[in-house]
Design an enzyme around this catalytic site. Structure first.
Site, PDB file in Angstrom:
ATOM      1  N   ASP A 181       0.850  -1.198   0.000  1.00 49.53           N
ATOM      2  CA  ASP A 181       0.000   0.000   0.000  1.00 49.53           C
ATOM      3  C   ASP A 181       0.881   1.242   0.000  1.00 49.53           C
ATOM      4  O   ASP A 181       2.104   1.157   0.114  1.00 49.53           O
ATOM      5  CB  ASP A 181      -0.893   0.004   1.258  1.00 49.53           C
ATOM      6  CG  ASP A 181      -0.065  -0.095   2.536  1.00 49.53           C
ATOM      7  OD1 ASP A 181       0.420   0.962   3.008  1.00 49.53           O
ATOM      8  OD2 ASP A 181       0.135  -1.207   3.055  1.00 49.53           O
ATOM      9  N   ASP A 202       0.686   3.538   2.434  1.00 49.03           N
ATOM     10  CA  ASP A 202       0.486   4.079   3.777  1.00 49.03           C
ATOM     11  C   ASP A 202      -0.753   4.984   3.723  1.00 49.03           C
ATOM     12  O   ASP A 202      -1.772   4.571   3.171  1.00 49.03           O
ATOM     13  CB  ASP A 202       1.749   4.804   4.259  1.00 49.03           C
ATOM     14  CG  ASP A 202       1.841   4.851   5.792  1.00 49.03           C
ATOM     15  OD1 ASP A 202       1.478   3.852   6.426  1.00 49.03           O
ATOM     16  OD2 ASP A 202       2.264   5.881   6.322  1.00 49.03           O
TER      17      ASP A 202
END
Length: 313
Positions: free
Chosen positions: A228, A230
């Site tokens: 991802d 974050d």
């Protein structure tokens, strides 16, 4: 079971590396290694408590490999609850001298996209109150962590990964791993702060492992697998467990391929690394002044320098 050799007439390597094993710590999503042969499970008792799980020993790519699930095979341990000292001690006690860490991370840089992989070379530590040394209790050692990931082993890992990463995904060589405490993910302000420090990825485990691995004279390298962005990236969804799990599944197959490719490389090379002698110039306390209980706990690591502990059992 003795370690397979790539050459019957190869000379012995220093420090017993000709019979040493490869250790693999599986992070979130990697709870076993496919393709291990002659597998046996070992429950190891350590002076630092119980490891995260039983250790699984088998053969892969011409190499004896010891696997440990960092969070347990059912993922029941928080990052701050992982018994890092017990894990590293147990791996070293089973003859591991090269240690690969596979870890799920968030990206802190635009160019490092979800499903990319990173072989980091630096750390910033933001954890709190984790036991991160085998020493203390009457024995002092100061190992060097200027290069916290072994450059030799990281090179082999990167070359192995380069042959496995599929089209559309990128391998990044080098970068800084920001190790946070967790278990919650970052705030937006924290995420932006870490970006301003030029950090590449963010995770919750590896710095503690790397410090202890250096004290245990294990060469340590990490394949950080991005799940991802974050929470800093305005154009992408905030990190969530569902998002992480979806990308972990995609990463698991690649991790399995990289483990086998790296094991094959190391079986042939069995490289001596600077980390294998990390305590040589680090031990400060004269051995005669170290309490018996402390000597006993450290004997696995200090025997080459202090001699075997011969005190009371």
């Amino acid at each position: 079971m003795s370690a397979p050799s790539s050459s019957d007439d190869r000379p012995s390597l220093p420090g017993g590396l000709d019979t040493a094993r490869l250790g693999v710590i599986g992070g979130s999503g990697l709870y076993a290694i496919e393709g291990l042969e002659e597998v046996s499970e070992h429950t190891v008792r350590t002076p630092f408590g119980e490891p995260s799980d039983a250790l699984r020993l088998g053969c892969l790519g011409g190499m004896e490999v010891v696997f440990l699930a960092r969070h347990g095979r059912h993922h029941h341990l928080l990052p701050g609850e992982v018994p890092y000292r017990a894990n590293i001690w147990a791996l070293r006690s089973m003859g591991v001298r090269w240690l690969l860490s596979f870890s799920a991370v968030g990206s802190l840089q635009e160019a490092c996209r979800p499903l990319d992989v990173v072989v980091p070379d630096q750390f910033i530590d933001r954890t709190r109150d984790r036991p991160a040394s085998f020493f203390g209790h009457g024995a002092v050692a100061h190992v060097s962590l200027a290069d916290p990931f072994c450059p030799v082993l990281s090179g082999h890992l990167a070359e192995a990964a380069a042959g496995c990463v599929p089209a559309g995904r990128q391998l990044h060589r080098g970068g800084t791993y920001l190790c946070m405490e967790g278990p919650a993910f970052s705030t937006r302000a924290e995420s932006q702060l870490y970006r301003s420090w030029s950090c590449t990825v963010i995770g919750m485990t590896n710095h503690t492992e790397a410090r202890l691995a250096r004290e245990a004279e294990l060469a340590y390298a990490c394949l950080a697998m991005v799940t991802d962005y974050d929470c800093w990236h305005a154009g992408h969804a905030d990190v969530s467990v569902d998002l992480v799990i979806d990308n972990l599944r995609a990463n698991a197959s690649l991790a399995q391929q990289v483990v086998q490719a790296c094991a094959t490389r190391l079986a042939a090379a069995r490289p001596a690394c600077p980390a294998h002698a990390a305590l040589r110039d680090a031990l400060m306390t004269p051995p005669a002044q170290v309490p018996a209980d402390t000597r006993r706990r450290l004997d696995l690591f200090t025997t080459p320098y202090w001699g075997p502990f011969a005190g009371p059992g």
